[in-house]
Motif scaffolding. Structure first.
Motif, PDB file in Angstrom:
ATOM      1  N   PRO A 173       0.752  -1.142  -0.118  1.00 40.02           N
ATOM      2  CA  PRO A 173      -0.080  -0.010  -0.059  1.00 40.02           C
ATOM      3  C   PRO A 173       0.553   1.335   0.197  1.00 40.02           C
ATOM      4  CG  PRO A 173       0.025  -0.924   2.264  1.00 40.02           C
ATOM      5  CD  PRO A 173       0.590  -2.078   1.339  1.00 40.02           C
ATOM      6  N   VAL A 174       0.349   2.380  -0.608  1.00 39.97           N
ATOM      7  CA  VAL A 174       0.968   3.722  -0.727  1.00 39.97           C
ATOM      8  C   VAL A 174       0.310   4.798   0.034  1.00 39.97           C
ATOM      9  CG1 VAL A 174       2.150   5.369  -2.334  1.00 39.97           C
ATOM     10  CG2 VAL A 174       2.168   2.785  -3.044  1.00 39.97           C
ATOM     11  N   TYR A 175       0.688   5.152   0.902  1.00 39.55           N
ATOM     12  CA  TYR A 175       0.293   6.214   1.645  1.00 39.55           C
ATOM     13  C   TYR A 175       0.590   7.732   1.502  1.00 39.55           C
ATOM     14  CZ  TYR A 175      -1.166   1.825   4.525  1.00 39.55           C
ATOM     15  OH  TYR A 175      -1.484   0.556   4.982  1.00 39.55           O
ATOM     16  N   ALA A 176      -0.052   8.575   0.919  1.00 36.47           N
ATOM     17  CA  ALA A 176       0.389   9.763   0.320  1.00 36.47           C
ATOM     18  C   ALA A 176      -0.294  10.706   1.653  1.00 36.47           C
ATOM     19  CB  ALA A 176      -0.388  10.103  -0.940  1.00 36.47           C
ATOM     20  N   ALA A 177       0.672  11.775   1.723  1.00 32.84           N
ATOM     21  CA  ALA A 177       0.390  12.823   2.630  1.00 32.84           C
ATOM     22  C   ALA A 177      -0.124  13.965   1.853  1.00 32.84           C
ATOM     23  CB  ALA A 177       1.559  13.497   3.287  1.00 32.84           C
ATOM     24  N   VAL A 178      -1.459  14.391   1.936  1.00 36.22           N
ATOM     25  CA  VAL A 178      -2.111  15.447   1.303  1.00 36.22           C
ATOM     26  C   VAL A 178      -3.124  16.228   2.169  1.00 36.22           C
ATOM     27  CG1 VAL A 178      -2.204  14.032  -0.950  1.00 36.22           C
ATOM     28  CG2 VAL A 178      -3.892  13.716   0.415  1.00 36.22           C
ATOM     29  N   LEU A 179      -3.403  17.263   1.666  1.00 38.43           N
ATOM     30  CA  LEU A 179      -4.527  17.949   2.378  1.00 38.43           C
ATOM     31  C   LEU A 179      -5.953  17.516   2.122  1.00 38.43           C
ATOM     32  CD1 LEU A 179      -3.314  21.775   1.930  1.00 38.43           C
ATOM     33  CD2 LEU A 179      -3.073  20.293   4.024  1.00 38.43           C
ATOM     34  N   GLY A 180      -6.697  17.227   2.996  1.00 38.67           N
ATOM     35  CA  GLY A 180      -8.267  16.640   2.510  1.00 38.67           C
ATOM     36  C   GLY A 180      -8.388  15.244   2.500  1.00 38.67           C
ATOM     37  N   GLY A 181      -7.385  14.565   3.087  1.00 43.04           N
ATOM     38  CA  GLY A 181      -7.248  12.989   3.023  1.00 43.04           C
ATOM     39  C   GLY A 181      -7.945  12.682   4.300  1.00 43.04           C
TER      40      GLY A 181
END
Length: 247
Positions: A173-181
């Motif tokens: 799994p790929v966990y991306a740091a974003v706004l609104g997640g």
């Protein structure tokens, strides 16, 4: 005694094109030198050090390593630091083994040397042994990066990849740091995965984001617009390793 040829070679390694041409880089300072020599992370071309440092660290100096004793005045001629620190290593850039650990930190278009150095330290602290950068990111062998790692470069492998293709090929799994997640602290992390971070000012591209399995947000209570990428990396790594340690 230093030769003009040695001085010219070492000074040229401030620039990426010469690091690539000679396949060498520089690491300075007592702590960084000890970590690299002890862990045998890179092949040492030459140790440039004062008589005092060589005497105090004689047990580190195995046979076969080229040693050049220098005065403090000579060290200033080759050092990239404003205040040289007794020892400078001339190291060979080594080809890394293709291995996949449980966790990897991946970053798109990272530009700041200090941020990369700090992220390498964060990875080392949390036991993450691999960082993958997009090919247009800052050079890991930049002297400012090496200095900022404070020796952690000895234990963390940094690789450059076509990030789009690399993420597409992941079986984790790929966990991306974003706004609104999704709230980071309400996410149940698997035992293996990728922590994905973006460029300091632009974040992650739409193309890369389309490949991720989880979009996560670090919850905000104050008024700051964003977090420094190395801070975000530290927070995500901490929460992931906290969950894993409780299993």
């Amino acid at each position: 005694m230093l030769s003009n040829r040695q001085i010219k070679l070492i000074q040229s390694l401030k620039q990426k094109k010469f690091r690539n041409e000679y396949q060498m880089f520089v690491a300075e300072g007592e702590k960084i030198a000890k970590e690299i020599i002890e862990h045998q992370s890179f092949e040492v071309e030459t140790i440039y050090a004062t008589a005092e440092w060589l005497s105090l660290n004689s047990k580190l100096l195995t046979s076969g390593i080229s040693i050049c004793e220098v005065t403090e005045k000579e060290l200033k001629k080759i050092s990239f630091l404003s205040t040289p620190n007794q020892v400078l290593l001339l190291l060979k850039i080594t080809k890394l083994k293709e291995e996949q650990p449980d966790w990897t930190i991946a970053i798109e278009k990272l530009q700041d040397p200090g941020n990369l150095g700090t992220i390498i330290r964060v990875a080392d602290w949390f036991g993450i042994s691999q960082i993958v950068l997009s090919e247009d990111s800052v050079d890991v062998y930049n002297p400012k990066v090496i200095q900022a790692t404070m020796g952690s470069i000895a234990r963390v492998a940094v690789e450059y990849k076509d990030l789009d293709q690399w993420i597409s090929n992941q079986n984790r799994p790929v966990y991306a740091a974003v706004l609104g997640g999704e709230n980071l602290y309400q996410t149940n992390f698997e035992s293996k995965g990728v922590i994905l971070l973006g460029n300091e000012s632009k974040g992650l591209s739409t193309q890369i984001l389309s490949k991720v399995s989880h979009r996560l947000e670090i919850p905000r209570r104050g008024g700051a617009e964003s977090l420094n990428v190395s801070v975000a990396c530290s927070i995500m790594s901490s929460e992931i390793m906290r969950q894993i340690s409780l299993r």
